[in-house]
Write a protein that holds these residues in place. Structure first.
Motif, PDB file in Angstrom:
ATOM      1  N   ALA A 366       0.860  -1.183   0.000  1.00 11.78           N
ATOM      2  CA  ALA A 366       0.000   0.000   0.000  1.00 11.78           C
ATOM      3  C   ALA A 366       0.891   1.225   0.000  1.00 11.78           C
ATOM      4  N   GLY A 367       0.381   2.291  -0.571  1.00 11.35           N
ATOM      5  CA  GLY A 367       1.175   3.522  -0.603  1.00 11.35           C
ATOM      6  C   GLY A 367       0.357   4.698  -1.076  1.00 11.35           C
ATOM      7  N   MET A 368       0.880   5.882  -0.808  1.00 11.56           N
ATOM      8  CA  MET A 368       0.269   7.132  -1.260  1.00 11.56           C
ATOM      9  C   MET A 368       1.282   7.900  -2.086  1.00 11.56           C
ATOM     10  N   PHE A 369       0.820   8.475  -3.204  1.00 13.70           N
ATOM     11  CA  PHE A 369       1.710   9.210  -4.103  1.00 13.70           C
ATOM     12  C   PHE A 369       0.992  10.466  -4.590  1.00 13.70           C
ATOM     13  N   LYS A 402       3.714   5.026 -13.408  1.00 14.55           N
ATOM     14  CA  LYS A 402       2.676   5.995 -13.040  1.00 14.55           C
ATOM     15  C   LYS A 402       1.350   5.295 -12.784  1.00 14.55           C
ATOM     16  N   ALA A 403       1.079   4.260 -13.564  1.00 13.12           N
ATOM     17  CA  ALA A 403      -0.149   3.501 -13.346  1.00 13.12           C
ATOM     18  C   ALA A 403      -0.139   2.829 -11.978  1.00 13.12           C
ATOM     19  N   VAL A 404       1.004   2.265 -11.581  1.00 10.75           N
ATOM     20  CA  VAL A 404       1.129   1.633 -10.273  1.00 10.75           C
ATOM     21  C   VAL A 404       0.920   2.664  -9.161  1.00 10.75           C
ATOM     22  N   ALA A 405       1.581   3.810  -9.284  1.00 16.43           N
ATOM     23  CA  ALA A 405       1.437   4.856  -8.267  1.00 16.43           C
ATOM     24  C   ALA A 405      -0.011   5.321  -8.170  1.00 16.43           C
ATOM     25  N   HIS A 406      -0.662   5.480  -9.325  1.00 15.11           N
ATOM     26  CA  HIS A 406      -2.070   5.909  -9.338  1.00 15.11           C
ATOM     27  C   HIS A 406      -2.960   4.863  -8.669  1.00 15.11           C
ATOM     28  N   LEU A 407      -2.744   3.603  -8.984  1.00 13.50           N
ATOM     29  CA  LEU A 407      -3.556   2.533  -8.408  1.00 13.50           C
ATOM     30  C   LEU A 407      -3.395   2.456  -6.891  1.00 13.50           C
ATOM     31  N   LEU A 408      -2.150   2.493  -6.424  1.00 12.20           N
ATOM     32  CA  LEU A 408      -1.911   2.408  -4.984  1.00 12.20           C
ATOM     33  C   LEU A 408      -2.526   3.593  -4.250  1.00 12.20           C
ATOM     34  N   ASP A 409      -2.364   4.785  -4.829  1.00  9.34           N
ATOM     35  CA  ASP A 409      -2.888   5.976  -4.168  1.00  9.34           C
ATOM     36  C   ASP A 409      -4.414   5.979  -4.156  1.00  9.34           C
ATOM     37  N   THR A 410      -5.023   5.551  -5.257  1.00 11.19           N
ATOM     38  CA  THR A 410      -6.478   5.547  -5.342  1.00 11.19           C
ATOM     39  C   THR A 410      -7.090   4.550  -4.371  1.00 11.19           C
ATOM     40  N   ARG A 411      -6.469   3.405  -4.222  1.00  7.09           N
ATOM     41  CA  ARG A 411      -7.012   2.352  -3.368  1.00  7.09           C
ATOM     42  C   ARG A 411      -6.614   2.504  -1.901  1.00  7.09           C
ATOM     43  N   TYR A 412      -5.621   3.332  -1.618  1.00  7.35           N
ATOM     44  CA  TYR A 412      -5.161   3.480  -0.246  1.00  7.35           C
ATOM     45  C   TYR A 412      -6.336   3.875   0.656  1.00  7.35           C
ATOM     46  N   PRO A 413      -6.456   3.271   1.841  1.00  5.76           N
ATOM     47  CA  PRO A 413      -5.500   2.459   2.596  1.00  5.76           C
ATOM     48  C   PRO A 413      -5.565   0.958   2.327  1.00  5.76           C
ATOM     49  N   ALA A 414      -6.373   0.526   1.360  1.00  3.69           N
ATOM     50  CA  ALA A 414      -6.391  -0.892   1.018  1.00  3.69           C
ATOM     51  C   ALA A 414      -5.071  -1.274   0.363  1.00  3.69           C
ATOM     52  N   SER A 415      -4.740  -2.545   0.445  1.00  3.43           N
ATOM     53  CA  SER A 415      -3.480  -3.028  -0.117  1.00  3.43           C
ATOM     54  C   SER A 415      -3.729  -3.767  -1.430  1.00  3.43           C
ATOM     55  N   ALA A 463     -11.437  -0.575   3.513  1.00  5.79           N
ATOM     56  CA  ALA A 463     -12.251  -0.315   2.330  1.00  5.79           C
ATOM     57  C   ALA A 463     -11.475   0.504   1.316  1.00  5.79           C
ATOM     58  N   ASP A 464     -11.559   0.104   0.030  1.00  3.92           N
ATOM     59  CA  ASP A 464     -10.939   0.900  -1.030  1.00  3.92           C
ATOM     60  C   ASP A 464     -11.939   1.841  -1.677  1.00  3.92           C
ATOM     61  N   ALA A 465     -13.189   1.787  -1.237  1.00  4.60           N
ATOM     62  CA  ALA A 465     -14.233   2.703  -1.688  1.00  4.60           C
ATOM     63  C   ALA A 465     -15.320   2.711  -0.621  1.00  4.60           C
ATOM     64  N   VAL A 466     -16.112   3.764  -0.592  1.00  2.50           N
ATOM     65  CA  VAL A 466     -17.213   3.859   0.368  1.00  2.50           C
ATOM     66  C   VAL A 466     -18.398   3.070  -0.172  1.00  2.50           C
ATOM     67  N   SER A 467     -18.877   2.102   0.581  1.00  7.36           N
ATOM     68  CA  SER A 467     -19.998   1.263   0.146  1.00  7.36           C
ATOM     69  C   SER A 467     -21.327   1.933   0.463  1.00  7.36           C
TER      70      SER A 467
END
Length: 573
Positions: A366-369, A402-415, A463-467
């Motif tokens: 997991a990560g934030m960018f 960049k795609a990896v960084a975007h994915l990790l940041d979008t899904r954070y705090p999920a892994s 959660a990677d999104a609000v349900s």
């Protein structure tokens, strides 16, 4: 960031494995064989009483320490070659648990695990047991107990945690801590011990001695700290500009001014504070049948993070000794504090500091960018500097990166796993997975070494999104801070074992986040809170009173609060 196969420049990178030695390979001192280990030296009743009274009068701030989380320790052990028990069913012992702020959240996350905490302070243990009762937890117990009295009959534990204790107790208790880590640790378990270290504490001891000189003789903790601060003010005003004291104060005073009273009283005015060199601590652990595994912040171990001028000479000098490598680095950065992971000596031969790609593939990341110019990632070859966790600066250059960084940041705090990252990043970048995989692997390894990623052995249930029916952990919903009248903000522990702040608005919603309330129901709850005057909506510095305006505002605030709770890792998947 250029993709590359990150050169693994740990000592032992050439595949060396450890050997049992009769002499310490780090400092050439003879190691104590089990029969030679000194017999326990009892701590005087008067000193035990003094420490107990001090802990009761000056309670530690009891909160989670992310580096000591069992999930983190499991991932680090796996990264360096060991398979350790999963935390979900583990037996855990914490030495010096205070009010359980570091242990209770673990028990809440893992109802099938068993946790025991011991502490000298009856006051803090009672506080912690009250929290445990309110949270409805049955898998954890805190005991007012002298840890020096723990013996083999206490049982075996998969994880033993001792944070903020080792340096602050007398020598016999330090020996007892290491004895417990050997006698009570399961054969494939992990122990975590934090402690103050030299050389960084050499300078801080000057500050501590000065504070004790003036503040020590005073009667109450408040008086001690007040007089100690006055001593430092006097020294700061009077020290010569070119003196060692002046340089020491310049380093220490920002810490003294920004830290809370509890930290200062324990760190600088407690009866005991005995730092040591890292290699000395490892030698003591080895004498007790324990082996050094790694640091809880593994990026500090990688010599390439310190530049070529440091890397090459140290690789030549240290000759394959990870401990000596890290001891040299402690001098280089003037290190003051360490968080060391230990295992039983038979495990040492399986430790590998050369990172194994197969093991990396089996971790969760997991990560934030955040891009420094505030924009979005562009899936092209343009360089985009960004900031990762811990304020680390990295530059993304390739579309897959960049795609990896975007994915990790979008899904954070999920892994996300490596395989999921490869598939998703390949799709975003318009490349075949086979072409994206080596770029992703090189990037993940480099970010891991840098310390720009968080790791777990299992997916983090955040959660990677609000349900539509959001849910939080029961222990978070029922935490003591959620009662009315406890202040504008409260603190709780999230899914990454971090101490996070919850606003009044978020606190109003948390008790209802049980997976059965819709966003509309949550908005109606906020409306009711406003009508009952337990909550106020303010816009343009004026309270809202019109029912239709409040209704619309409440809907917007639900969305804002749920998104904030998700990013704080308080919503479950």
């Amino acid at each position: 960031m250029q993709p590359r196969a990150a050169a693994l420049l740990f000592a032992w990178a050439r595949g060396y494995s450890r050997q049992a030695l009769s002499h310490c390979s780090h400092c050439n001192l003879p190691l104590l064989l089990p029969a030679q280990i000194p017999k326990r030296t009892p701590v005087s009743d008067s000193l035990t009483s003094e420490l107990t009274n001090y802990y009761d009068a000056v309670p530690y701030d009891s909160h989670p320490f992310p580096q000591s989380a069992m999930e983190h320790l499991e991932a680090l052990a796996f990264l360096f070659g060991l398979d350790v028990p999963p935390p979900a069913r583990a037996r855990v012992l914490e030495l010096g648990c205070a009010a359980g702020g570091n242990l209770i959240p673990f028990a809440a996350r893992h109802p099938e695990a068993r946790a025991i905490g011991v502490d000298l302070s009856t006051v803090q243990v009672a506080q912690g047991m009250a929290v445990i009762g309110r949270a409805g937890l049955s898998n954890i117990e805190l005991k007012a107990f002298n840890l020096a009295d723990i013996d083999a009959s206490f049982g075996e534990f998969d994880y033993i945690v001792c944070h903020g204790v080792y340096s602050w107790v007398p020598g016999p208790v330090q020996d007892a801590i290491l004895r417990i880590c050997q006698e009570n640790l399961a054969p494939n378990g992990v122990a975590y011990v934090s402690y103050n270290v030299y050389p960084g504490w050499k300078a801080r001891e000057i500050v501590r001695d000065a504070m004790i000189l003036r503040g020590g003789p005073r009667d109450t903790p408040e008086e001690k700290l007040s007089y100690a601060r006055g001593m430092l003010d006097f020294l700061e005003q009077s020290a010569r500009a070119d003196s060692v004291l002046r340089k020491t104060l310049e380093e220490a005073m920002p810490i003294v001014r920004s830290a809370n009273s509890s930290y200062l009283l324990h760190e600088f005015l407690e009866p005991c504070n005995a730092p040591c060199y890292f290699k000395e601590f490892v030698a003591r652990a080895e004498a007790r049948g324990l082996a050094y595994l790694c640091d809880a912040e593994p990026s500090t171990m990688f010599v390439q993070n310190y530049g070529d001028k440091v890397r090459d000479p140290l690789l030549r000098e240290c000759g394959g000794s990870q401990v000596m490598m890290e001891q040299y680095l402690d001098f280089l950065i003037n290190r003051t504090f360490r968080q060391t992971l230990l295992v039983r000596q038979p495990q040492a031969g399986r430790i590998r500091y050369k990172l194994d790609p197969a093991r990396i593939r089996r971790l969760e990341f997991a990560g934030m960018f955040k891009i420094d110019d505030g924009g979005a990632f562009t899936l092209d070859a343009r360089e985009q500097p960004c900031t990762a966790i811990r304020n680390l600066k990295v530059t993304m250059r390739q579309p897959v990166q960049k795609a990896v960084a975007h994915l990790l940041d979008t899904r954070y705090p999920a892994s996300m796993s490596v395989s999921a990252l490869v598939e998703a990043a390949a799709g975003l970048a318009g490349q075949p997975p086979a072409a994206a995989e080596p770029v992703v692997m090189a990037m993940v390894e480099e970010l891991l070494i840098l310390g720009a990623l968080r790791i777990r052995r299992s997916p983090v249930p955040a959660a990677d999104a609000v349900s539509n029916l959001p849910q939080a952990l029961p222990a978070v919903r029922n935490t003591v801070g959620l009662v009315q009248g406890s202040g504008v903000t409260v603190n709780t522990c999230n899914q990454w074992h971090e101490h996070v702040t919850v606003s009044l608005l978020e606190r109003s919603l948390l008790p209802l986040l049980d997976g059965r309330h819709s966003h509309e129901a949550l908005a109606e709850h906020l409306e009711a809170e406003v009508r009952s005057d337990r909550l106020r909506f303010v816009k343009d510095d004026k309270p809202l009173t019109e029912p239709s305006v409040i209704r619309e505002f409440a809907r917007g605030q639900v969305a804002v609060a749920l998104d904030a709770l998700r990013r704080k890792a308080l919503l479950t998947a």
